[in-house]
Design an enzyme around this catalytic site. Structure first.
Site, PDB file in Angstrom:
ATOM      1  N   ASP A  39       0.853  -1.188   0.000  1.00 29.89           N
ATOM      2  CA  ASP A  39       0.000   0.000   0.000  1.00 29.89           C
ATOM      3  C   ASP A  39       0.889   1.238   0.000  1.00 29.89           C
ATOM      4  OD1 ASP A  39      -2.570  -0.992  -0.098  1.00 29.89           O
ATOM      5  OD2 ASP A  39      -2.637  -1.372   2.053  1.00 29.89           O
TER       6      ASP A  39
ATOM      7  N   ALA B 219     -15.460  21.010   3.624  1.00 30.17           N
ATOM      8  CA  ALA B 219     -15.515  20.268   2.362  1.00 30.17           C
ATOM      9  C   ALA B 219     -16.276  21.046   1.292  1.00 30.17           C
ATOM     10  CB  ALA B 219     -16.175  18.914   2.588  1.00 30.17           C
TER      11      ALA B 219
ATOM     12  N   THR C 172     -16.445  24.582   0.924  1.00 25.92           N
ATOM     13  CA  THR C 172     -15.680  25.715   0.380  1.00 25.92           C
ATOM     14  C   THR C 172     -14.286  25.305  -0.080  1.00 25.92           C
ATOM     15  OG1 THR C 172     -14.769  26.305   2.549  1.00 25.92           O
ATOM     16  CG2 THR C 172     -16.889  27.284   1.925  1.00 25.92           C
ATOM     17  N   ARG C 173     -13.735  24.237   0.534  1.00 27.61           N
ATOM     18  CA  ARG C 173     -12.363  23.779   0.295  1.00 27.61           C
ATOM     19  C   ARG C 173     -11.363  24.913   0.500  1.00 27.61           C
ATOM     20  NH1 ARG C 173     -11.230  20.481  -4.839  1.00 27.61           N
ATOM     21  NH2 ARG C 173     -12.243  22.195  -5.931  1.00 27.61           N
ATOM     22  N   LEU C 174     -11.653  25.716   1.533  1.00 24.74           N
ATOM     23  CA  LEU C 174     -10.808  26.857   1.889  1.00 24.74           C
ATOM     24  C   LEU C 174     -10.640  26.927   3.402  1.00 24.74           C
ATOM     25  CD1 LEU C 174     -12.337  29.743  -0.290  1.00 24.74           C
ATOM     26  CD2 LEU C 174     -10.084  28.697  -0.629  1.00 24.74           C
TER      27      LEU C 174
END
Length: 673
Positions: free
Chosen positions: A300, A370, A372-374
């Site tokens: 992995d 999650a 805005t991803r800011l």
């Protein structure tokens, strides 16, 4: 920080000496055909001695022969007992842990205190802070910090909670905080502690297929030398002479492969012990041997090849922004970010002499989401953000700015290298880009090179997209990779390689890994993983370190190399002893053989006694090699064979000539023969 089990070596040696005599029992001896033949030969000679079936003038000579014949058996027993000694010491420590276990068994709405030994599969127990977990089980309610050092030797506590892949707990470990409700999953006598005790003591150790095959070969060699010795008496009888039966039996014992016969079990037990010292439990000796024959490793990416956390590795400025300005805003936007990525940005920027900003206004921290991803911070009218390229592009557009082509080009280049771009912006102005990279573990590329030299193919398994996977595979130096992999992909890949004649090893920790672990020739489950994964695998890593698979392969190869080296030495030794002793023994009957007595041994009696003494002492001399393992070097099987033939084959031929001559000189000097 590992907690070593304290072992008294003097006690182990004392116990091994005692066991050497106990193992003279025929029920034990018959398990080792070669040493059993020596035991029968010694018993036969003992009968001959006490019935007076020899020349009275040879009394002391025959007594010495008898003494050293029995010592050959005892030394072989000692080697096996010594190999098992460390395991028994570890088992004793584990058994002490097991005997002290109590359980708060849940009965209705109340709990009752019972001995852990009375727990049945399916019982539910409540374990509070400071208490020992009484048996293996699954957490069905609660969350707690658990100290597993009694099992793994690792002092750092781990979190165990209901649901997911962190619900499995092991009997004998300690709850440090809070409480958990555990459903017992192990039947009586089948807990992890029970398995460890059984395995390290060697009680359930069975001969592996390779050991059985080698034993049959050794029996074949023994029969050949039996015929060779048996023909001597009629041959010399033709010339109206004879050898005493005791001398012929002693010669037979000298010529059969007693060295490898006496050390064979010790080599296998010591191999499992070396694996145990690395905190890996193997369900059988066959699993350890198979690890030595592995030709494909499925690894992995996360946790094995890389650290598993994206970390900042570089900063890129845009729009003429200075590097120092970008570093300052990067530190300021991330100083309240407790994610591994956020901490790595601050650490890297500070290491590049970035200076933190000082803004005198109220701070409002914007956590990552999650949607805005800011993430970032608002300080009055100063709004700093960092995040995905598209998200930052929308952010600056709201302030009338634009994310230009220079920034997009940098982001695309970073993505092609298998890393993640993180854009930093101040209101309408884009300041630059941070490269976040899943760091390849140091030294892993060199390790893969060693595996390649041994003829082992490495395949990286990852859920990443092909572009990212290719970049990391190239950096790590693996032979192949599989991107966007699923549990079903792993099983199909294992079956594909097995159909092509390869032996495959892999690691796993989740329930979804169980089918692939069961399919693989060597399946290594993490102790922190689920119960189903551990039940499907044939090895369990107590440290839960996926990289351990590489070390396991090396232990397996060293086990096979040690057995091959000592077998080569033993057979070469036996052939050399034949040509060293027979001429000296028969020179009185056939004077013409004097030319073959190149060692100029003092007399026939001295020759056979020296050979018997050498035969016994060589077992003792090679016990450290059997227990420690022959020196292992990463190389191809052909190169390893040439090396073994040169060192152990040549050594096996030369050593009898030197050893027997030296013993002969001592015997002659003190008048023993």
């Amino acid at each position: 920080m590992k907690k070593a089990i304290e072992i008294n070596n003097n006690e182990i040696i004392k116990d091994a000496i005692k066991e050497s005599f106990i193992r003279l029992n025929p029920k034990h001896q018959i398990k080792n055909p070669v040493i059993f033949a020596v035991t029968l030969s010694s018993a036969f000679c003992t009968v001959l001695f006490f019935t007076g079936s020899f020349d009275p003038a040879d009394f002391w000579f025959n007594l010495q022969l008898l003494f050293w014949l029995w010592f050959t058996v005892l030394f072989a027993n000692f080697a096996e007992a010594l190999a098992e000694g460390r395991g028994k010491a570890q088992a004793s420590s584990l058994r002490q842990t097991q005997s002290n276990l109590k359980a708060n068994r849940l009965v209705g709405d109340k709990t009752e205190l019972v001995d852990a030994s009375l727990l049945l599969k399916g019982d539910i127990v409540v374990v509070k802070a400071g208490e020992l977990i009484p048996s293996d089980g699954e957490v069905i309610e609660g969350v707690a910090s658990v100290n597993e050092s009694a099992i793994t030797g690792e002092s750092a506590p781990v979190i165990r909670e209901s649901g997911g892949d962190r619900s499995s707990v092991t009997g004998g470990t300690t709850v440090l905080s809070d409480w958990i409700k555990v459903r017992v999953t192990a039947a009586k006598g089948e807990s992890f502690l029970d398995q460890m005790i059984s395995l390290v003591e060697g009680a359930k150790r069975q001969k592996t297929p390779n050991e059985i095959a080698l034993s049959l070969i050794l029996i074949g060699f023994s029969l050949i030398f039996l015929l060779a010795v048996a023909t001597l008496q009629p041959l010399v009888g033709y010339f109206e002479s004879s050898f005493s039966l005791l001398v012929l039996v002693a010669l037979f014992v000298c010529l059969i492969p007693t060295t490898i016969g006496g050390l064979l079990s010790a080599i296998g037990i010591a191999g499992m012990d070396r694996l145990l010292r690395k905190n890996v439990i193997a369900t059988s000796g066959k699993a350890v041997e198979t690890a030595g024959d592995i030709s494909v490793l499925l690894l992995d990416k996360t946790g094995t090849i890389t650290f598993g956390n994206r970390m900042a590795s570089d900063f890129f400025t845009v729009n003429g922004v200075s590097k120092s300005e970008l570093l300052s805003y990067a530190i300021y936007s991330s100083k309240a970010d407790e994610t591994p990525e956020g901490r790595s940005i601050v650490a890297l920027a500070e290491s590049m002499d970035g200076a933190p900003l000082s803004l005198n206004a109220e701070e409002t921290w914007i956590p990552f989401s999650a949607d805005t991803r800011l993430s970032g911070v608002n300080v009055g009218d100063v709004h700093i953000r960092k995040g995905a390229m598209d998200s930052v592009a929308k952010f600056v557009e709201n302030y009338g700015g634009i994310l230009d082509e220079e920034c997009r080009g940098i982001c695309e280049k970073i993505a092609k290298e298998g890393a993640t771009p993180l854009v930093i912006a101040l209101n309408a102005k884009v300041l630059g880009v941070v490269m976040l990279k899943d760091i390849v573990k140091p030294g892993i590329k060199a390790k893969f090179t060693e595996l390649r030299e041994m003829g082992i193919k490495t395949v990286m398994i990852t859920g990443d997209n092909p572009l990212t996977a290719a970049a990391i595979a190239a950096e790590a130096g693996v032979d192949d990779f599989v991107a966007e992999a699923t549990p079903e992909t792993k099983i199909r890949l294992i079956q594909k390689y097995q159909q092509e004649g390869y032996l495959v090893a892999m690691t796993g920790d989740g329930t979804n890994d169980a089918p692939a672990l069961a399919q693989a020739d060597v399946g290594l489950a993490m102790n922190s993983g689920t119960q189903s994964a551990k039940e499907a695998a044939n090895m369990i890593d107590l440290d839960s370190s996926p990289t351990k698979l590489i070390e396991i392969v090396e232990v397996g190869k060293q086990l096979l190399s040690t057995r091959g080296a000592l077998t080569t030495f033993s057979i070469a030794n036996d052939v050399a002893k034949y040509f060293a002793v027979i001429p000296a023994l028969a020179v009185l009957i056939f004077p013409s053989l004097a030319v073959l007595n190149i060692m100029d041994l003092a007399s026939p009696k001295s020759a056979i006694l020296s050979a018997v003494i050498f035969n016994a002492l060589i077992i003792v001399a090679l016990i450290p090699v059997a227990l420690r393992g022959a020196a292992f070097k990463a190389q191809s099987e052909e190169a390893a064979l040439r090396r073994n033939l040169m060192i152990y084959g040549l050594g096996g031929i030369i050593s009898p000539f030197i050893g027997i001559k030296l013993i002969d000189m001592v015997i002659s000097a003190i008048g023993l023969a």
